[in-house]
Design an enzyme around this catalytic site. Structure first.
Site, PDB file in Angstrom:
ATOM      1  N   LYS A  89      24.089  -2.719 -10.458  1.00 16.25           N
ATOM      2  CA  LYS A  89      23.536  -3.980 -11.137  1.00 16.25           C
ATOM      3  C   LYS A  89      24.595  -5.125 -10.894  1.00 16.25           C
ATOM      4  CE  LYS A  89      20.520  -4.988 -13.871  1.00 16.25           C
ATOM      5  NZ  LYS A  89      18.722  -5.022 -13.770  1.00 16.25           N
ATOM      6  N   SER A 146      13.718  -5.153 -12.974  1.00 13.58           N
ATOM      7  CA  SER A 146      14.517  -5.024 -14.065  1.00 13.58           C
ATOM      8  C   SER A 146      13.649  -5.297 -15.161  1.00 13.58           C
ATOM      9  CB  SER A 146      15.924  -6.065 -13.972  1.00 13.58           C
ATOM     10  OG  SER A 146      16.561  -5.519 -15.047  1.00 13.58           O
TER      11      SER A 146
END
Length: 596
Positions: free
Chosen positions: A186, A383
Site C-alpha cells: 500500500k 481499493s
C-alpha cells in the site's frame, strides 16, 4: 379569485407572470432552435473528436446548447455514439479525430473494442491524427485506416511511469508525515515518507508497465499486420518519425492535409463539407442524448466515479467524486423503475474513504436482493473502488484496468517544524491523555502511534473478510493476493479477483442474462445518477443549482492549465487527507502513476 390573488401578491402579480412567461418563451425558442439545428441529413460522415483524459461521465449541465466551448466527449458518450452508428443507415462512415489523448490504457482498450464492433457492422472507420504519440496511435490502430496530417510528426517513443517523492523538500519546510501503511504494497504513503520507491512499489509499478507495454506491441502488430519485433524496433531506434517515414513502414495508410481529406469526401458523396459532416455531440443530441428513448425494458448503469467520499464534500476543482447519498438515490431510482430489470455497476474510482466504501457495499448488497447486479470496471477500480465491485454477481474488467489494491492506509501530517521555523507558538490545554494526539502540529508519541496503526489493521481485516465473502475465498487466500497489491485486469482474472475480461457491453449482456430478459432484445441503458441539462434545471426552478453546475464547469476549464501540476502523483492523496484535521483511514489506490 384572480383579484384576491393579486392583492395577496405571489406569482399572480403581473411582473412575476411576465418573468415566468419570458423564461419559458426563451427556453422554448432555445429548444426549438437546438432541435432544428440538430436535424440530421439523409447521408453524412460522422466526425467524432477523441481527446483528453476521457472522463467516464460528462459533468452536470456541462454547457449551454448554443455558443461557448463544449465539454469533450466522455467515455459513456463515445461508446453510445459508436453503438448507435452501427445501425444508423444515414451514417456513411466515421472519422475519428484523435488528438491530445491522455486516457488510461483500459479506456483506450474499451474504445478500441467498440471501434472493432462498429467495423463489423460494415461501417468504415478512419483515424485522422495530428502529431500523434503512443496513446493516439494505439487507438488509431483499431481503425480501418490511419491518416496522419501532412507537415506533422509522430512521437512513438514507448511508455513510462513516473513516481514523485516529496519527503525531503517538505522536511526542509518543516513538514513531515507519519503513516500507518497496511500492508507494505500500500505504497501511496511513500510520496510523503520516502525519498525513493520501495522494492514493493517498484515491483507492482513494473508489472503494470509490463502489461501495458505488451498490450501496446501486441495490438499494433496484430492490427497493422507488422511483426512485433519490427514495431518494437521502430520505437527503440526511431522514436520520432515523419508521416512519410511511417507510411513507408506501413504504420499508417495515408499522409494528407485535412482540407485534402474534406475534398475527397466531397467528391465521393457529392456534397460540400459544411453539409457533409455531423459532429459527434450533435449526433448524440439529435439521436436522443443519453436518456432511454423507448418504453421497453432497460438496464440501469449506476456509476461510481472519482474519489469515494462520505458526504459529497469534495471541493470544486478536486475532480469527480461519488458520495453515499448520491449512490443511494441512484439505486433507489433503479429499484423504483419497473422497466429496469437489472443493474450494471460501472466503476471508475481509485477508492477513497474506507467507511464510505463499506457503506456503499452494504447499500449495493441490499439492492442486489431485489434486482441483479453486475460490476463493470473502467479505467481503475482499486481499493475502495474494488470493495464496492464485490456487490456484483459477476465482475468484468478490461485487461489493463487497474484493480485490486486490497488494503488501507492512514497518513498524518506534522506541521510542527513549520510552526517552529515561522516563529508561531502553540499552547494547548487538554483533558484526557489522547486529546491532542491527532493534531497536525506535532508527531504521535509511541502509544498514540500504536492506536493509529491498530485502527488501520482492524479496517484491513474487515476488508479481507468482505473480499473472502464476495469472492468465495478463504481470508488466507485473499491475504495472499492483497496486502495492497495492485493488479491489471488480466492478472486479476488469473488470481480470482474478477470473473471475466470485457467492457460495459459485456457486463450489460451478463446483466440481461441474469434478469432473464429476451435474448434477442437490445435493452436501452438508463445512466444513473441522471445528469441534468441546463433546461431541466431551469424548468425545475433550480436556478441556484444551475448556477453552481455551470460555475463548476467554468472552474474545471480554468484549472485545465494547472492539470500537469494537479496530477502529480501524491497530490490527489494530499488534497483528500488535508480536508480535515483528524487522520483518515483510506482504501485508496496506491499506484498513482500515469503510464504514457
Amino acid at each position: 379569485m384572480a383579484e384576491k390573488n393579486r392583492k395577496k401578491g405571489g406569482c399572480f402579480r403581473a411582473g412575476c407572470l411576465t418573468l415566468v412567461v419570458g423564461v419559458l418563451l426563451f427556453a422554448g425558442i432555445g429548444v426549438l432552435a437546438h432541435q432544428w439545428g440538430n436535424r440530421l441529413p439523409g447521408r453524412f460522415v460522422l466526425r467524432v473528436p477523441v481527446s483528453g483524459a476521457i472522463d467516464e461521465r460528462s459533468p452536470d449541465a456541462a454547457s449551454l446548447p448554443f455558443g461557448g466551448t463544449r465539454q469533450t466527449l466522455s467515455l459513456e458518450e463515445l461508446l453510445t455514439i459508436l453503438d448507435r452508428a452501427k445501425t444508423d443507415k444515414r451514417v456513411d462512415s466515421v472519422l475519428l479525430q484523435i488528438d491530445g489523448l491522455n486516457a488510461p490504457a483500459a479506456k483506450v482498450q474499451e474504445l478500441g473494442n467498440s471501434i472493432a464492433d462498429l467495423r463489423k457492422s460494415g461501417k468504415k472507420v478512419t483515424a485522422l491524427l495530428n502529431t500523434p504519440g503512443d496513446k493516439e496511435y494505439r487507438l488509431a490502430a483499431a481503425c480501418d485506416s490511419i491518416i496522419v496530417q501532412k507537415g506533422s510528426w509522430m512521437l512513438l517513443d514507448g511508455l513510462k511511469a513516473e513516481l514523485f517523492f516529496f519527503a525531503e523538500p517538505l522536511e526542509k519546510l518543516g513538514v513531515s508525515f507519519q503513516a500507518a501503511q497496511w500492508k507494505k504494497y500500500k505504497s501511496a504513503v511513500e510520496s510523503f515518507t520516502r525519498s525513493s520507491a520501495s522494492p514493493e512499489n517498484l515491483e507492482e509499478t513494473n508489472a503494470l508497465l509490463d502489461d501495458a507495454w505488451a498490450d501496446y506491441l501486441d495490438s499494433v502488430s496484430r492490427q497493422r499486420r507488422v511483426s512485433r519485433e519490427a514495431f518494437r524496433s521502430v520505437v527503440d531506434s526511431l522514436a520520432v518519425l515523419t508521416p512519410e517515414k511511417a507510411l513507408s513502414l506501413r504504420l499508417v495508410d495515408r499522409v494528407a492535409t485535412e482540407r485534402e481529406l474534406d475534398k475527397e469526401y466531397e467528391e465521393r458523396l457529392g456534397k460540400p463539407a459544411d453539409e457533409l459532416f455531423v459532429e459527434g455531440r450533435e449526433y448524440l443530441d439529435a439521436t436522443g442524448g443519453m436518456r432511454p428513448q423507448s418504453i421497453g425494458d432497460r438496464i440501469a448503469v449506476v456509476a461510481i466515479t472519482g474519489m469515494i467520499v462520505s458526504d459529497g464534500s469534495a471541493e470544486m476543482g478536486d475532480g469527480e467524486a461519488t458520495d453515499v447519498a448520491t449512490l443511494k438515490q441512484a439505486l433507489q431510482t433503479a429499484l423504483d423503475d419497473t422497466k429496469v430489470k437489472a443493474i450494471v455497476l460501472r466503476i471508475d474510482s481509485p477508492g477513497g474513504d474506507a467507511l464510505a466504501a463499506s457503506t456503499m457495499l452494504e447499500l449495493l448488497e441490499e439492492a442486489k436482493t431485489k434486482k441483479p447486479i453486475v460490476a463493470s470496471m473502467s479505467g481503475v477500480a482499486a481499493s475502495g473502488g474494488y470493495m464496492v465491485a464485490l456487490a456484483g454477481s459477476k465482475i468484468y474488467a478490461e485487461p489493463m484496468t487497474v484493480t485490486g489494491s486490497i488494503g488501507v492506509f492512514s497518513l498524518k501530517p506534522d506541521f510542527g517544524g513549520l510552526l517552529e521555523k515561522s516563529g508561531i507558538r502553540r499552547e494547548v490545554l487538554t483533558r484526557g491523555r489522547f486529546a491532542d494526539a491527532y493534531t497536525p502540529f506535532k508527531p504521535f508519541d509511541d502509544a498514540s502511534f500504536r492506536k493509529f496503526v491498530e485502527t488501520a489493521g482492524t479496517i484491513y481485516d474487515d476488508f479481507i473478510a468482505k473480499v473472502a465473502k464476495g469472492r468465495r475465498m478463504t481470508p488466507a487466500e485473499v491475504d495472499a493476493v492483497a496486502g495492497g497489491r495492485v493488479w491489471s485486469g488480466k492478472r486479476a482474472l488469473e488470481v480470482g479477483l474478477i470473473d471475466r475480461i470485457g467492457g460495459l457491453d459485456a457486463a450489460v449482456q451478463e446483466a440481461k442474462k441474469l434478469a432473464r430478459m429476451d435474448a434477442k432484445a437490445k435493452p436501452e441503458l438508463l445512466y444513473l445518477p441522471v445528469r441534468k441539462t441546463w433546461l431541466e434545471y431551469l424548468l425545475a426552478g433550480d436556478a441556484s443549482q444551475l448556477t453552481s453546475a455551470l460555475a463548476a464547469g467554468i472552474v474545471r476549464q480554468s484549472l485545465g492549465e494547472l492539470q500537469p501540476l494537479a496530477n502529480l502523483p501524491g497530490t490527489r492523496t494530499a488534497r483528500f487527507l488535508l480536508r480535515t484535521e483528524a487522520p483518515q483511514v483510506l482504501a485508496l489506490d496506491p499506484v498513482e502513476v500515469e503510464i504514457k
